[in-house]
Write an enzyme that holds these catalytic residues in place. Structure first.
Site, PDB file in Angstrom:
ATOM      1  CG  ASP A 488      -2.025   0.950   1.212  1.00 31.52           C
ATOM      2  OD1 ASP A 488      -2.274   1.543   0.158  1.00 31.52           O
ATOM      3  OD2 ASP A 488      -2.680   1.120   2.263  1.00 31.52           O
ATOM      4  CD  GLU A 491      -0.253   5.599  -3.984  1.00 29.98           C
ATOM      5  OE1 GLU A 491      -0.918   4.570  -4.176  1.00 29.98           O
ATOM      6  OE2 GLU A 491       0.120   5.967  -2.852  1.00 29.98           O
TER       7      GLU A 491
END
Length: 845
Positions: A488, A491
């Site tokens: 997770d 980005e």
């Protein structure tokens, strides 16, 4: 008009085909307002004066999103300087800029090269780059598999036209070989190649455009009315508007008027926009790299995905258990609530295969730890449940806390120099460091979940990948015996970037105790054109919002700027994580990643992010699921019942019925929300959830076989209806129904209080799955009122392998198997791939 020349070069022979004189180079539409390339995107500058300074055309008399200021078609762009033809499978043309006295954003290159390479029969590559080839190019292509030798020129599925006349304005067209359908036509204009602003546009053969992501699209077939979307990975939940989400996929497919299909990939990882124009047309704007395109010419829509994944890599084959139902929650907070959710599910006879552990199971949100106070004996609990057929997936975030002297993973990484660093061209006094850290390392620190500053691993270094693998294997051996890994925040996400008082700062009177990363002013964090990825959130928002500074350096010998590789941050991470999971468990595993880019499907699946408990998100999840199957990441699903907010029992019931048909089927919930696993609502949700999941488990052999063919051939698992019926125009806009493979059509309930589902049945033989009866009305929309179970139809002519369901896949795989035969003209065919479900590697049937 000069005749157009098609140059095809192969096997030492130069062939020049003279085509008939055609009208080429002008607009394909009479209405010039349909194909305008916006000269002032973003609204930072606006007005007639700003427009004319850039050498553009101003028209005040338009509305409805049509640009007032647009790039002229003629007298702007590049002209032919010389053609350098080489024998073999490629050629190049040197181009020279036309309007040297005007610039959209500065830094224009006066001379560039147009290169064309015939990759295979069906794949064409073209590049626009500077003459010296010193610019960044996306490194994922290093993993692209080598394709076959180029066959005879007569068998190519495409041809390319361009005007070779010296001094003429340059444009080119790509055609389908056998019928001359124009797939790309850059005579629309707007070609720009500058240091931090690249632009190219094309006319399109139809409005049937699909793909691009990751965005929240309101329909699967794109809206062509001057819609602009951003592509730049961002920690952004799938909400409303044309915003950019976690991944970047500059790939689209086009369904042509005759049912043929093609796809186009722009291999660029810099921040970019794409705009869809009503002509129909398409424009791209990027702020770095080069313009590197691949065109995939197929006979059918599925052919296009076959060719696309032949280049970027075939999807990973999940273990059998990963196709079972899964539950998760951020906010179990203790082992008792986790155990209660599992027991509720089992007690309601709801099939369940996987329990997830989110960051609340960690010790202060630190990777490779677990909270033994609130989750005592979690390792023993996992072992007991695994003996009963259950599996466990743990979460890992990339950022590691840096101020805990007892935290070995960080210091092992420090000694091996695995973290993103400040560049040498940012002076020491301009770098932003948190208090009480060692600044001599040059590490760029940020702030995420752990209580303290964090460092971000640089997965473009081989040393970092090896260190990451070692940490995971060590944790498995000494900690929790997980079966899969969920990565997770990659980005990468960072909290409060450039904010003086970030949202997590609770001491507003003393904001100094709530340090957040501030990026100095520089060309990377503040490019002349920020793209919609920044200005969609406000005119003062910088591209580094919610992430690390784009000036940061990465890779061996600091070869990359984060500016260039931001959107592919997790590329090396997904590769290393799957390798670590295989090495630790000794079996086939699964990785679920939030950040994605072309080729990631070789190693990981994806969930559609932190969605909301809203009815509209049920529909949006279908669109996202269909798009990621186009992107070569078929193991995909949305958080069932929603991550944010609180679902009603009716919503959760309908979402469980839909989610039973996600390839990745997981009910996941956000912090501080009420429990929403299907057993938490009582019979109103538990019974329909069980019935829908029993259908899924009965058909798991069919789904598993679809994944086998996907891993072998790249085919979609969940596919749009038009992929099977590409000449039926009624299917082109369908996104409230979807197919499992070629044979199973699902038409879910998606609206509150809905009592009738309108389902389109293409003109073929269809059977009602529940009743087994053949439908008498096809080629039209039918109304379904029996909504106790999700409406399902089976296409005639197919045999589906099936198996009696169990409470998990370990049990169901022991049950009797059967064949469900649905005849068409007295015949039916089917496939079955079967193995032990966990061995590493692909097996041939």
């Amino acid at each position: 008009m000069m005749p157009r020349l098609h140059r095809s070069i192969t096997s030492g022979l130069l062939i020049i085909w003279i085509l008939s004189l055609t009208v080429y180079g002008g607009p394909l539409q009479a209405d010039s307002s349909l194909d305008r390339i916006d000269c002032l995107p973003g609204g930072v500058e606006y007005g007639e004066d700003a427009c004319l300074r850039k050498g553009c055309v101003w028209d005040p008399n338009v509305s409805n999103g049509i640009p007032h200021c647009f790039v002229p078609k003629k007298g702007y762009g590049y002209k032919v300087a010389s053609a350098k033809l080489e024998y073999g499978r490629s050629f190049s043309v040197e181009l020279e800029r036309i309007a040297v006295d005007k610039s959209l954003y500065g830094g224009d290159y006066d001379r560039i090269t147009f290169e064309v390479t015939y990759i295979s029969n069906e794949i064409l590559r073209f590049k626009l780059r500077d003459m010296e080839n010193k610019r960044f190019q996306v490194p994922v292509q290093e993993k692209f598999e080598l394709l076959n030798d180029l066959p005879e020129i007569s068998t190519l599925a495409y041809k390319i036209d361009f005007n070779e006349t010296i001094g003429e304005q340059f444009s080119f067209a790509i055609r389908r070989h056998y019928d001359n359908t124009i797939l790309w036509d850059t005579s629309i204009g707007g070609l720009t190649f500058a240091d931090q602003f690249l632009q190219i546009a094309t006319y399109l053969p139809t409005e049937n455009i699909y793909g691009f992501g990751e965005n929240v699209h309101e329909s699967f077939r794109h809206n062509m009315q001057y819609k602009t979307w951003a592509l730049f990975s961002r920690d952004e939940p799938p909400s409303n508007g044309n915003i950019n989400l976690y991944g970047v996929h500059p790939f689209y497919t086009c369904l042509e008027n005759n049912g043929k299909s093609h796809g186009v990939l722009l291999l660029n990882s810099n921040a970019m926009d794409y705009t869809l124009l009503p002509a129909p047309a398409l424009s791209y704007r990027a702020i770095g790299g080069i313009l590197d395109f691949f065109v995939f010419v197929g006979e059918t829509p599925e052919d296009v995905i076959f060719h696309y994944t032949s280049l970027i890599g075939r999807p990973v084959m999940p273990p059998y258990w990963a196709l079972g139902f899964q539950i998760s929650r951020y906010g179990y907070n203790n082992i008792g609530s986790m155990m209660a959710a599992v027991e509720r599910t089992k007690n309601n006879n709801i099939p369940l295969d996987v329990q997830h552990a989110d960051i609340d199971h960690m010790n202060n949100e630190k990777d490779f730890t677990w909270d033994e106070d609130n989750f005592p004996d979690l390792d023993k609990y996992m072992e007991r449940e695994k003996e009963k057929g259950m599996h466990f997936i743990i979460i890992l975030d990339p950022a590691l806390v840096a101020n805990d002297s007892s935290y070995e993973p960080y210091f092992e990484g420090l000694s091996r120099k695995v973290y993103i660093t400040w560049p040498e061209d940012i002076p020491e006094e301009d770098r932003d460091y948190p208090p009480n850290v060692d600044t001599s390392t040059g590490i760029m620190f940020g702030k995420v979940w752990p209580p303290g500053p964090v460092a971000f691993p640089d997965f473009f270094k081989k040393e970092t990948q090896e260190w990451w693998v070692e940490q995971i294997v060590k944790y498995y051996n000494n900690g929790l015996k997980f079966d899969g890994i969920w990565i997770d925040m990659n980005e990468p996400a960072n909290f409060g970037t450039n904010h003086d008082i970030p949202w997590y700062c609770h001491d507003k009177e003393n904001p100094g105790v709530c340090w957040s990363l501030h990026c100095p002013i520089n060309k990377y964090d503040d490019p002349p054109y920020k793209t919609y990825a920044a200005y969609a959130y406000g005119k003062d928002v910088r591209l580094s919002d919610k992430t690390v500074c784009l000036a940061g350096t990465q890779g061996n010998n600091d070869m990359y700027r984060h500016y260039d590789v931001h959107s592919i941050y997790a590329w090396g991470q997904v590769i290393a994580t799957l390798e670590a999971a295989h090495r630790a468990t000794g079996q086939r595993s699964i990785v679920i990643t939030r950040n994605t880019y072309p080729s990631f499907g070789q190693w990981a699946g994806h969930w559609l992010g932190d969605n909301f408990s809203r009815w509209v998100d049920l529909h949006r999840s279908i669109i996202g699921m269909l798009e990621f199957n186009l992107f070569g990441i078929p193991y995909v699903g949305a958080d069932i019942c929603g991550f944010f907010d609180v679902p009603s029992p009716e919503m959760c019931k309908r979402w469980q019925q839909l989610g039973a048909f996600y390839p990745f089927s997981r009910n996941h919930n956000g912090l501080n929300n009420p429990e929403q696993d299907p057993g938490a609502f009582g019979d109103e949700v538990a019974i329909p959830a069980r019935r829908a999941l029993e259908i899924r488990y009965r058909l798991l052999p069919y789904i598993y076989t679809l994944f086998y063919f996907s891993s072998l051939l790249g085919s979609t698992v969940v596919r749009p209806v038009f992929h099977e019926f590409p000449t039926d125009k009624n299917t082109f806009g369908i996104d409230r129904q979807f197919l499992w493979g070629p044979a199973v059509l699902i038409s879910p309930v998606l609206e509150e209080g809905q009592t009738v589902v309108k389902a389109y049945l293409p003109n073929d033989v269809w059977y009602n799955y529940k009743t087994g009866q053949k439908e008498t009305e096809v080629g039209k929309e039918i109304q379904i009122t029996d909504l106790e179970d999700p409406p399902i139809h089976i296409r005639g002519g197919f045999i589906l392998p099936a198996q009696d369901p169990g409470l998990n896949t370990a049990e169901s795989r022991k049950n009797p198997m059967s064949l469900l035969v649905y005849l068409k003209d007295g015949q039916a065919v089917g496939d079955l791939f079967w193995d032990d479900g966990v061995s590493v590697g692909k097996k041939k049937s």
